[in-house]
Design a protein around this motif. Structure first.
Motif, short mmCIF file in Angstrom:
data_model
loop_
_atom_site.label_atom_id
_atom_site.label_comp_id
_atom_site.label_asym_id
_atom_site.label_seq_id
_atom_site.Cartn_x
_atom_site.Cartn_y
_atom_site.Cartn_z
N GLY B 293 -72.12 -53.72 -84.98
CA GLY B 293 -72.47 -52.32 -85.22
C GLY B 293 -73.77 -51.99 -84.49
O GLY B 293 -74.53 -52.89 -84.13
N HIS B 294 -74.02 -50.69 -84.30
CA HIS B 294 -75.26 -50.33 -83.62
C HIS B 294 -76.48 -50.65 -84.47
O HIS B 294 -77.53 -51.00 -83.94
N ARG B 321 -69.95 -55.95 -75.96
CA ARG B 321 -69.53 -54.54 -75.92
C ARG B 321 -69.96 -53.89 -74.60
O ARG B 321 -69.23 -53.11 -74.01
N TYR B 322 -71.15 -54.21 -74.15
CA TYR B 322 -71.70 -53.53 -72.97
C TYR B 322 -71.51 -54.35 -71.69
O TYR B 322 -71.28 -53.80 -70.63
N GLU B 486 -80.81 -37.40 -77.26
CA GLU B 486 -80.49 -38.26 -76.11
C GLU B 486 -81.76 -38.58 -75.31
O GLU B 486 -81.81 -39.58 -74.61
N SER B 501 -85.25 -40.19 -91.61
CA SER B 501 -84.08 -41.03 -91.92
C SER B 501 -82.78 -40.26 -91.72
O SER B 501 -81.73 -40.86 -91.44
N LEU B 503 -82.11 -38.17 -89.29
CA LEU B 503 -81.75 -38.21 -87.87
C LEU B 503 -81.35 -39.63 -87.45
O LEU B 503 -80.53 -39.80 -86.54
N GLU B 505 -79.52 -41.55 -89.02
CA GLU B 505 -78.10 -41.74 -89.34
C GLU B 505 -77.19 -41.27 -88.20
O GLU B 505 -76.11 -41.82 -88.00
N VAL B 506 -77.63 -40.24 -87.48
CA VAL B 506 -76.78 -39.66 -86.44
C VAL B 506 -77.38 -39.88 -85.04
O VAL B 506 -77.00 -39.22 -84.09
N ARG B 510 -75.80 -45.77 -78.96
CA ARG B 510 -75.10 -46.44 -77.86
C ARG B 510 -75.84 -46.29 -76.54
O ARG B 510 -75.85 -47.20 -75.74
#
Lengths: 194, 531
Positions: B293-294, B321-322, B486, B501, B503, B505-506, B510
């Protein structure tokens, strides 16, 4: 003593306000916002939606092009506010424009330029080909969402499910929460929804 | 009294067993190392060749002769004759069909197949099967004739008619408005080069008689043989053989290391944290860290810090993954529950400490591989890493709040090595952001690791905290606003976003996590590696 107490209370209040900044994207706020967005898209006429899409597309490809994502978003939001200024139902207009902007930016991530170039290279109508491919990707996301989260159709449930799905699936899909949410809100509440 | 055919079958089987055991073909690691394709081929070979031997040598029929062991006094009875042995003990051969003991024909057939299989296992190694496959591919490729001239012409490069601006110049030249084509004129030099670049075809010409082609091949073979078979070549071969003979021990050791899958590197991380449960086990490591997971799923309780540690190390070194993993799972050993002063103890007495953690064997195996590789350089082998520190590393990660990084130098089996210990603050119970753990572990694994604004995907113009606060204060356009994240790299400066907290979460992990991991792996590959 009273004066000292007042000053002390003010200082404590300031410190607390600094320690806990105002949340804008908490879980409940996200769900409530998505619920409003779902309702706004459903209640909007197709012509209005198409007009909003075209407006954002033109700005995104022209006036709002910027070197950083943040500047581009700020520009699009400012233009959207101007677009909705004086609209009959301004909050609904803002919600629709937000979904449209987020979806337009998501489309760029879902279909990077090199893939768009490949699609358009041999197509007689490259724009239509790109749209078809995006439709396919959004559709696949919506199908996966339905399979995992069930097919409840009430706005409240769907909003909660979208929020949960987009948080959980971010690890697997590498899709930002807002891109996933905008894509689902749009696809599920336009006529093309499954 | 045993029939000659039965005895032949038993001798064949015994020979097969001796060959397979003697050449180590039945060793479990050799059998496991063979792929399914190889085993299928060997099985088919056993069935076909075993059956052919059984049929052609008529091993299913009754024997015309028999053998018998006897200690009787010499007495030539009937059609018996002395075969082997002395006066007292000997084996005699007789000619009375039907009296000898025989194995059932089906069993003899099965034994023939088994013997053929054992010989095949002993003789065909993976390399031999690969050569056979390459030969079959070469045969199947065909192409004994030269290509048609038209095909060769099509393959030759042609002048680009769409070169920018040339259409107009050609048109102007055709109409007489220009004296020459200039840069748009056909490039004679390039044409000549491309013609010269086409190799002369020595295969059979389309109209060439078979006899002429065969004669040409024979002459060419003979000329090649003459060129090679002179005294110098023989001397060179002899010298090469002598050189290989001198390094026979190293060559055998190299073969053994390949067969035993000896480690190409041995990296050790000692930590005072407890094992979170099944972390970094050789058997499960590949799957466990393939896709993480991230964000670490830290949970609560005493294993929280260990889970974060496992997640960060897994993400930096093993996650695919990368991009491909930076290290092999079986060559990175994480020792949980180590005392905080393990690196100091390692520097003082490396053998004792490594033995205590069961790390001495892999370290010595990697060093042995290094020595063999060094010796085989004389035979044209690839030169190993300049220093053992590339493939042998020792790090101590200690969460005790001391906040210090120390380098300890020591020597093992005559090689100079070092161990780095890093002491950091224990993980806070309410921590939701673990960028400081990423930083600490990345700096521990790669000495001098640096991740700065120049390397970040967020760009050089990092937004100020005040500007960000204003950007994310509004309650409208919640979806669009998030694209602004971004340009916020939390691995670079987590000070502002660490307080939000909601922000976190979202947050688009990646983008920046991928960049961080890629930058780390690039620097890791420069410092660490394998033989």
């Amino acid at each position: 003593v009273r004066r000292a107490l007042v000053v002390g209370l003010v200082l404590v209040a300031c410190a607390t306000a600094r320690a806990a900044p105002r949340e804008t994207h908490g879980a409940e706020q996200r769900v409530a916002y998505l619920e409003a967005a779902l309702e706004a898209i459903r209640a909007s006429k197709t012509v209005a939606l198409d007009h909003a899409i075209e407006y954002v597309r033109v700005l995104d490809a022209g006036a709002c092009v910027a070197s950083t994502e943040r500047l581009e978003v700020e520009c699009l939001m400012t233009a959207a506010r101007r677009y909705c200024h004086g609209a009959a139902d301004a909050p609904r207009c803002h919600a629709v424009l937000d979904v449209v902007i987020a979806k337009a930016l998501a489309d760029k991530q879902l279909l990077p330029p090199e893939r768009r170039y490949q699609l358009g290279k041999h197509a007689s109508d490259p724009r239509r080909e790109v749209e078809r491919e995006l439709e396919r990707i959004h559709g696949a996301l919506a199908v996966d969402f339905r399979l995992r989260m069930g097919d409840s159709d009430a706005d409240g449930d769907v909003a909660r499910h979208i929020d949960h799905y987009c948080l959980v699936s971010a690890d697997a899909t590498n899709l930002p929460w807002q891109a996933c949410a905008a894509s689902l809100v749009w696809f599920l509440r336009t006529e093309r929804g499954p | 009294m045993i029939g000659a055919r039965t005895l032949s079958v038993l001798v064949l089987v015994a020979g097969g067993v001796a060959a397979a055991v003697g050449l180590g073909a039945l060793a479990p690691e050799r059998l496991f190392a063979r792929g399914w394709g190889d085993l299928c081929f060997l099985g088919s070979f056993g069935v076909v060749v075993g059956t052919l031997v059984f049929r052609l040598w008529r091993l299913g029929e009754r024997s015309a002769h028999y053998f018998r062991y006897t200690t009787d006094a010499i007495f030539w009875e009937g059609a018996e004759a002395h075969f082997l042995g002395g006066k007292r003990r000997r084996i005699v051969i007789g000619e009375t069909p039907g009296v000898a003991r025989e194995l059932p024909p089906r069993l003899r057939h099965a034994l023939c197949v088994a013997a053929a299989l054992l010989y095949a296992l002993a003789v065909f190694d993976t390399r031999a099967l690969g050569l056979l496959e390459a030969f079959a591919t070469g045969i199947g490729r065909g192409g004994t004739y030269c290509p048609e001239p038209s095909a060769a012409a099509a393959a030759a490069p042609v002048e680009d008619p769409n070169a920018p601006g040339c259409a107009l110049i050609r048109r102007a030249y055709a109409l007489g408005y220009a004296d020459s084509l200039g840069d748009c004129a056909p490039d004679k030099k390039r044409a000549a080069t491309s013609e010269a670049a086409v190799p002369i075809c020595t295969l059979r010409q389309r109209d060439e008689p078979l006899l002429h082609y065969s004669w040409r091949r024979l002459i060419s073979f003979w000329q090649g043989l003459e060129g090679r078979a002179h005294a110098g070549t023989v001397r060179e071969l002899g010298r090469d053989f002598g050189k290989r003979l001198d390094h026979l021990k190293s060559l055998a050791a190299s073969q053994r290391q390949v067969l035993d899958s000896a480690p190409h590197a041995s990296h050790h991380i000692f930590t005072n944290l407890p094992d979170p449960g099944g972390a970094f086990r050789g058997e499960t490591c590949g799957d466990r860290y393939l896709k993480l997971g991230h964000r670490p799923d830290a949970g609560t309780g005493p294993l929280r810090a260990s889970r974060v540690f496992e997640h960060v190390v897994g993400q930096l070194l093993f996650e695919a993954r990368y991009e491909p993993a930076a290290a092999s799972c079986r060559e990175v050993h994480v020792h949980f529950g180590a005392p905080p002063d393990t690196c100091e103890a390692l520097a003082a007495n490396p053998e004792a400490v490594l033995t205590r953690f069961g790390a001495l064997a892999p370290v010595r195996a990697a060093l042995a591989r290094y020595r063999v590789a060094e010796e085989l350089v004389a035979l044209g082998g690839r030169a190993p890493a300049a220093s053992p520190e590339v493939f042998l590393s020792f790090q101590c990660y200690v969460e005790d709040g001391a906040r210090a990084t120390t380098l300890h130098r020591f020597s093992l089996d005559g090689y100079a090595l070092d161990a780095t210990s890093s002491h950091v603050a224990p993980l806070a119970d309410d921590a939701t952001l673990f960028t400081d753990r990423y930083d600490a572990l990345a700096r521990l694994l790669v000495r001098g690791f640096h991740y700065g604004a120049l390397l970040s995907e967020a760009g050089l113009a990092q937004p100020a905290a005040g500007g960000l606060e204003a950007s994310f204060a509004g309650k409208d356009y919640l979806l669009s606003r998030l694209y602004g994240l971004e340009n916020v790299d939390l691995y670079l400066d987590p000070s502002w976003i660490g307080t939000r907290s909601d922000l976190l979460e979202v947050y688009p992990y990646r983008k920046h996590l991928k960049n961080y991991v890629q930058i780390f792996r690039r620097q890791y590959a420069r410092e660490r590696g394998r033989l």
